[in-house]
Write a protein that holds these residues in place. Structure first.
Motif, PDB file in Angstrom:
ATOM      1  N   GLY A  15       0.664  -1.216   0.044  1.00 10.85           N
ATOM      2  CA  GLY A  15      -0.075  -0.116   0.035  1.00 10.85           C
ATOM      3  C   GLY A  15       0.755   1.353   0.077  1.00 10.85           C
ATOM      4  O   GLY A  15       1.118   1.582   1.070  1.00 10.85           O
ATOM      5  N   LEU A  16       1.254   1.644  -1.162  1.00 10.26           N
ATOM      6  CA  LEU A  16       2.513   2.618  -1.274  1.00 10.26           C
ATOM      7  C   LEU A  16       1.776   4.246  -0.713  1.00 10.26           C
ATOM      8  O   LEU A  16       2.510   4.785  -0.063  1.00 10.26           O
ATOM      9  N   LEU A  17       0.567   4.340  -0.762  1.00  9.61           N
ATOM     10  CA  LEU A  17      -0.124   5.727  -0.459  1.00  9.61           C
ATOM     11  C   LEU A  17      -0.990   5.842   0.644  1.00  9.61           C
ATOM     12  O   LEU A  17      -2.210   5.885   0.469  1.00  9.61           O
ATOM     13  N   ALA A  18      -0.548   5.059   1.560  1.00  9.19           N
ATOM     14  CA  ALA A  18      -1.602   4.814   2.836  1.00  9.19           C
ATOM     15  C   ALA A  18      -2.096   6.041   3.250  1.00  9.19           C
ATOM     16  O   ALA A  18      -1.117   6.958   3.129  1.00  9.19           O
ATOM     17  N   ALA A  19      -3.190   6.199   3.790  1.00 11.14           N
ATOM     18  CA  ALA A  19      -3.654   7.509   4.203  1.00 11.14           C
ATOM     19  C   ALA A  19      -2.698   8.170   5.353  1.00 11.14           C
ATOM     20  O   ALA A  19      -2.909   9.460   5.493  1.00 11.14           O
ATOM     21  N   THR A  20      -2.140   7.449   6.205  1.00  9.47           N
ATOM     22  CA  THR A  20      -1.491   7.964   7.203  1.00  9.47           C
ATOM     23  C   THR A  20       0.010   7.929   7.002  1.00  9.47           C
ATOM     24  O   THR A  20       0.813   8.279   7.849  1.00  9.47           O
ATOM     25  N   ALA A  21       0.495   7.726   5.559  1.00 10.77           N
ATOM     26  CA  ALA A  21       2.045   7.706   5.322  1.00 10.77           C
ATOM     27  C   ALA A  21       2.612   9.008   5.414  1.00 10.77           C
ATOM     28  O   ALA A  21       1.723  10.004   5.616  1.00 10.77           O
ATOM     29  N   CYS A  22       3.584   9.122   5.377  1.00  9.98           N
ATOM     30  CA  CYS A  22       4.420  10.414   5.673  1.00  9.98           C
ATOM     31  C   CYS A  22       5.267  10.867   4.475  1.00  9.98           C
ATOM     32  O   CYS A  22       5.356  10.557   3.566  1.00  9.98           O
ATOM     33  N   THR A  23       5.616  12.176   4.425  1.00 10.00           N
ATOM     34  CA  THR A  23       6.003  12.835   2.993  1.00 10.00           C
ATOM     35  C   THR A  23       7.174  13.386   3.559  1.00 10.00           C
ATOM     36  O   THR A  23       7.828  14.088   2.186  1.00 10.00           O
ATOM     37  N   ALA A  34       0.103  17.231   8.148  1.00  5.07           N
ATOM     38  CA  ALA A  34      -1.340  17.003   7.328  1.00  5.07           C
ATOM     39  C   ALA A  34      -1.572  15.739   7.271  1.00  5.07           C
ATOM     40  O   ALA A  34      -2.505  15.211   6.660  1.00  5.07           O
ATOM     41  N   ALA A  35      -0.796  14.644   7.791  1.00  2.00           N
ATOM     42  CA  ALA A  35      -1.048  13.358   7.447  1.00  2.00           C
ATOM     43  C   ALA A  35      -2.527  12.884   8.040  1.00  2.00           C
ATOM     44  O   ALA A  35      -3.138  12.100   7.286  1.00  2.00           O
ATOM     45  N   ASP A  36      -3.197  13.340   8.908  1.00  2.00           N
ATOM     46  CA  ASP A  36      -4.320  12.968   9.549  1.00  2.00           C
ATOM     47  C   ASP A  36      -5.450  13.640   8.619  1.00  2.00           C
ATOM     48  O   ASP A  36      -6.678  13.320   8.759  1.00  2.00           O
ATOM     49  N   ARG A  37      -4.994  14.644   7.734  1.00  2.00           N
ATOM     50  CA  ARG A  37      -6.121  15.036   6.805  1.00  2.00           C
ATOM     51  C   ARG A  37      -6.236  14.332   5.436  1.00  2.00           C
ATOM     52  O   ARG A  37      -6.919  14.727   4.760  1.00  2.00           O
ATOM     53  N   LEU A  38      -5.300  13.395   4.994  1.00  2.00           N
ATOM     54  CA  LEU A  38      -5.219  12.745   3.734  1.00  2.00           C
ATOM     55  C   LEU A  38      -6.042  11.544   3.820  1.00  2.00           C
ATOM     56  O   LEU A  38      -6.071  10.766   4.905  1.00  2.00           O
ATOM     57  N   THR A  39      -6.722  11.277   2.737  1.00  2.00           N
ATOM     58  CA  THR A  39      -7.150  10.114   2.334  1.00  2.00           C
ATOM     59  C   THR A  39      -6.984   9.497   0.983  1.00  2.00           C
ATOM     60  O   THR A  39      -6.549  10.054   0.251  1.00  2.00           O
ATOM     61  N   THR A  40      -7.225   8.267   0.965  1.00  2.00           N
ATOM     62  CA  THR A  40      -6.944   7.740  -0.533  1.00  2.00           C
ATOM     63  C   THR A  40      -8.374   7.855  -1.168  1.00  2.00           C
ATOM     64  O   THR A  40      -8.096   7.619  -2.595  1.00  2.00           O
ATOM     65  N   THR A  41      -9.384   7.734  -0.880  1.00  2.00           N
ATOM     66  CA  THR A  41     -10.686   7.641  -1.786  1.00  2.00           C
ATOM     67  C   THR A  41     -11.858   8.217  -1.109  1.00  2.00           C
ATOM     68  O   THR A  41     -11.943   8.698   0.166  1.00  2.00           O
ATOM     69  N   GLY A 330      -1.127  26.762   0.180  1.00  2.00           N
ATOM     70  CA  GLY A 330      -1.941  26.810   1.171  1.00  2.00           C
ATOM     71  C   GLY A 330      -1.816  25.505   2.249  1.00  2.00           C
ATOM     72  O   GLY A 330      -2.586  25.370   2.807  1.00  2.00           O
ATOM     73  N   GLY A 331      -0.534  25.391   2.393  1.00  2.00           N
ATOM     74  CA  GLY A 331       0.076  24.583   3.583  1.00  2.00           C
ATOM     75  C   GLY A 331      -0.147  23.092   3.061  1.00  2.00           C
ATOM     76  O   GLY A 331       0.206  22.245   3.868  1.00  2.00           O
ATOM     77  N   ASP A 332      -0.569  22.867   2.073  1.00  2.00           N
ATOM     78  CA  ASP A 332      -1.034  21.381   1.515  1.00  2.00           C
ATOM     79  C   ASP A 332       0.303  20.819   0.783  1.00  2.00           C
ATOM     80  O   ASP A 332       0.396  20.402  -0.382  1.00  2.00           O
ATOM     81  N   ALA A 333       1.322  21.057   1.629  1.00  2.00           N
ATOM     82  CA  ALA A 333       2.806  20.341   0.892  1.00  2.00           C
ATOM     83  C   ALA A 333       3.784  20.232   2.103  1.00  2.00           C
ATOM     84  O   ALA A 333       3.490  20.842   3.230  1.00  2.00           O
ATOM     85  N   THR A 334       4.878  19.519   1.728  1.00  2.00           N
ATOM     86  CA  THR A 334       5.757  19.617   2.714  1.00  2.00           C
ATOM     87  C   THR A 334       7.215  19.697   1.967  1.00  2.00           C
ATOM     88  O   THR A 334       7.441  19.560   0.628  1.00  2.00           O
ATOM     89  N   THR A 335       8.318  20.076   2.668  1.00  2.00           N
ATOM     90  CA  THR A 335       9.566  20.051   1.801  1.00  2.00           C
ATOM     91  C   THR A 335      10.297  18.880   1.339  1.00  2.00           C
ATOM     92  O   THR A 335       9.836  17.890   1.861  1.00  2.00           O
ATOM     93  N   LEU A 336      11.166  18.898   0.345  1.00  2.00           N
ATOM     94  CA  LEU A 336      11.663  17.767  -0.375  1.00  2.00           C
ATOM     95  C   LEU A 336      13.141  17.963  -0.286  1.00  2.00           C
ATOM     96  O   LEU A 336      13.773  18.839  -0.612  1.00  2.00           O
ATOM     97  N   LYS A 337      13.705  16.766   0.069  1.00  2.00           N
ATOM     98  CA  LYS A 337      15.278  16.871   0.267  1.00  2.00           C
ATOM     99  C   LYS A 337      15.855  16.084  -1.063  1.00  2.00           C
ATOM    100  O   LYS A 337      17.071  16.219  -1.036  1.00  2.00           O
ATOM    101  N   THR A 514       6.971  18.817  -1.822  1.00  2.00           N
ATOM    102  CA  THR A 514       6.240  17.614  -2.580  1.00  2.00           C
ATOM    103  C   THR A 514       4.691  17.994  -2.107  1.00  2.00           C
ATOM    104  O   THR A 514       4.488  18.350  -0.759  1.00  2.00           O
ATOM    105  N   THR A 515       3.992  18.123  -2.924  1.00  2.00           N
ATOM    106  CA  THR A 515       2.353  18.484  -2.599  1.00  2.00           C
ATOM    107  C   THR A 515       1.497  17.521  -2.344  1.00  2.00           C
ATOM    108  O   THR A 515       1.826  16.419  -2.759  1.00  2.00           O
ATOM    109  N   HIS A 516       0.515  17.743  -1.629  1.00  2.00           N
ATOM    110  CA  HIS A 516      -0.597  16.702  -1.666  1.00  2.00           C
ATOM    111  C   HIS A 516      -1.444  16.902  -2.653  1.00  2.00           C
ATOM    112  O   HIS A 516      -1.657  17.994  -3.480  1.00  2.00           O
ATOM    113  N   GLU A 517      -2.193  15.717  -3.262  1.00  3.24           N
ATOM    114  CA  GLU A 517      -3.179  15.860  -4.245  1.00  3.24           C
ATOM    115  C   GLU A 517      -4.427  16.537  -3.609  1.00  3.24           C
ATOM    116  O   GLU A 517      -4.984  16.331  -2.417  1.00  3.24           O
TER     117      GLU A 517
END
Length: 548
Positions: A15-23, A34-41, A330-337, A514-517
């Motif tokens: 399950g590559l993109l689990a709703a609680t996965a980290c970015t 924002a992990a707790d705000r993400l859903t897959t469907t 809008g806050g819906d992203a995290t930094t990328l290394k 890296t942005t959230h969908e």
């Protein structure tokens, strides 16, 4: 590698993109605020709908030919038309598709056992010959396809049974079965495709696939419509929507108005400004999902002064990423290394090894104007403004590049923003001549399958599709090849981590975020996946009506 290991038995549990996965956060921990705000469907739709209208904010598709699609709009549409040999799910796990089983019988033999009940839209049965043709066509120079490199080590593709195709390879390739879930693994009818020739996948040439929808009308410059395939082989995924009309709306304000009025039911890649306005209405809901998208600033060609890594490091040091994420995304992203977001491997058996290697990378830098100015002095201040490209009408890209432009000015680097029409923007990714006069390109890229090494290879290896500056790092390329060919997940992850440590600080690129969908859907509908997996799955087949 153990003989007869069934690839999909392994991959289905990934399950590559689990709703609680980290970015990946700026502290290197990988945690996402924002992990707790993400859903897959979304909840399944409950009723049939006659018509759905969906926006394509990146404009009209340049093609729907599976061998050539490589951008947001064409993949958003094509994923509903052309089934792939393995199927991507909303959580980025893989399951059987047109092939009910994919297995390595030894390190040089990959066997695809095909379903026996699949037909094309015209009623013709899908045959092994169609599969062989579709795969071989990917590497035929006449096709001008994008994915022929996946077959670089494949020595033969043959029909070996009434419902079987066998690929012989130079050696084990752990990315090959995963690639079958992308447009590389889509199957087109041989006779139709050959007759259409170069026009295949265009408004004039049409398309012939096996998916849950078939291509209806395509009015160039206006809209594109797909119709439900009543004879679809997968009865569990029979579409509830009879028709989906795609509208090409590249202006954010126009898109917002269309969604607010109900003229358009939904869209993926919703701009942040639209999300803000739509959040105040009750016409529908904005959904956030996990994503493998990466926002990069990269040089357009090797001759540009922007190809100097010192100059890029200076730009990297002067950009306030937290302010960029807050004000532009809008806050819906995290930094990328690095080049690839951690979500790409989060479901891998060796995820811990991948995570550990990523954590060891330097954190995204904090703004340091003095250090940035020193690097500009060392590299030499460009004698002219650097021309940077973004898609016309994309307010998110314009805001991001304007933000970078203002930061660059503080260290004496002028940036000129050039807005390209969607077709121009799409073509520059694959046509070197289209980038000849561009110094920089702000890209919103993405990884389409659960494997970082294949994506990175296209940017790191000489001759790679996205290696625009002739970057060369033989040791990194060697390690990426080891990651691709190792049958041991831990060894593969270790090799990738070692390669990542080499290319990350040296490849010409500024890693931004890296942005959230972000997806919007009218309240009359439900069922659409919310993760970035929509790009590789028949997402519209999940749509259905609600009682609202």
């Amino acid at each position: 590698m153990a003989a007869k290991r069934t690839v999909l038995t392994v991959l289905t549990s990934v399950g590559l993109l689990a709703a609680t996965a980290c970015t990946g956060s700026s502290d290197g921990s990988g945690a996402s605020p924002a992990a707790d705000r993400l859903t897959t469907t979304t909840a399944p739709g409950t009723s049939e709908v006659d018509r759905v209208t969906w926006a394509l904010p990146y404009g009209e598709p340049t093609t729907l030919d599976p061998a050539k699609v490589g951008d947001y709009s064409p993949q958003t549409v094509m994923a509903n038309l052309c089934d792939t040999l393995t199927r991507m799910n909303a959580d980025f796990s893989l399951s059987p598709g047109l092939a009910e089983k994919v297995a390595w019988t030894d390190d040089r033999t990959l066997v695809l056992d095909l379903r026996s009940d699949v037909t094309f839209w015209d009623g013709s049965p899908m045959t092994p010959e169609d599969v062989v043709y579709s795969l071989e066509r990917q590497r035929d120079p006449a096709t001008q396809g994008l994915y022929g490199n996946y077959l670089a080590d494949v020595t033969s593709i043959k029909a070996t049974g009434a419902h079987q195709v066998t690929l012989r390879t130079k050696g084990y390739d752990q990315t090959l079965p995963k690639a079958l879930s992308t447009s590389f693994g889509a199957v087109s009818e041989q006779s139709y495709t050959e007759k259409a020739g170069a026009a295949y996948g265009t408004a004039k040439g049409g398309l012939m696939c096996t998916g849950p929808f078939e291509l209806g009308s395509w009015k160039s410059g206006g809209s594109l419509t797909i119709e439900r395939n009543a004879a679809y082989w997968d009865t569990a995924l029979k579409p509830r929507a009879k028709q989906v009309e795609f509208r090409f709306i590249t202006n954010s304000n126009t898109l917002t108005s269309a969604l607010l009025s109900g003229e358009v039911d939904g869209t993926y890649e919703l701009p942040p400004t639209s999300a803000t306005a739509l959040a105040q209405s009750d016409v529908g809901a904005v959904h956030l999902g996990p994503s493998t998208q990466n926002v990069l600033l990269i040089p357009g060609n090797a001759e540009s002064p922007a190809a100097d890594r010192k100059l890029l490091d200076a730009l990297s040091l002067v950009v306030d990423r937290q302010a960029l994420i807050k004000n532009v995304f809008g806050g819906d992203a995290t930094t990328l290394k690095s080049l690839v977001p951690p979500l790409t491997w989060s479901g891998d058996q060796a995820a811990d090894e991948f995570d550990a290697a990523y954590k060891e990378l330097p954190d995204a830098p904090e703004p340091d104007e003095a250090a940035a100015k020193k690097l500009v002095e060392e590299a030499g201040t460009p004698s002219r403004p650097l021309v940077a490209a973004i898609p016309a009408g994309d307010q998110r890209a314009l805001q991001a590049l304007t933000f970078i432009q203002a930061a660059a000015k503080t260290i004496g680097v002028e940036i000129e923003i050039k807005q390209l029409q969607p077709t121009e923007m799409s073509s520059l990714f694959y046509d070197p001549s289209a980038r000849a006069d561009l110094d920089l390109v702000l890209t919103f890229g993405y990884v389409t399958m659960p494997d970082p090494s294949s994506y990175v290879a296209e940017m790191v290896n000489p001759g790679g599709l996205f290696n625009w500056t002739n970057y060369s790092n033989p040791e990194a390329s060697k390690l990426l090849d080891r990651a691709r060919t190792s049958s041991d997940p831990a060894a593969s992850a270790t090799a990738y981590g070692e390669a990542q440590a080499l290319f990350t600080p040296t490849i010409p690129a500024v890693y931004l975020a890296t942005t959230h969908e972000r997806m919007f859907m009218n309240k009359r509908l439900s069922g659409a996946p919310t993760s970035f997996a929509y790009m590789g799955m028949p997402w519209a087949a999940h749509l259905g009506g609600t009682d609202k």
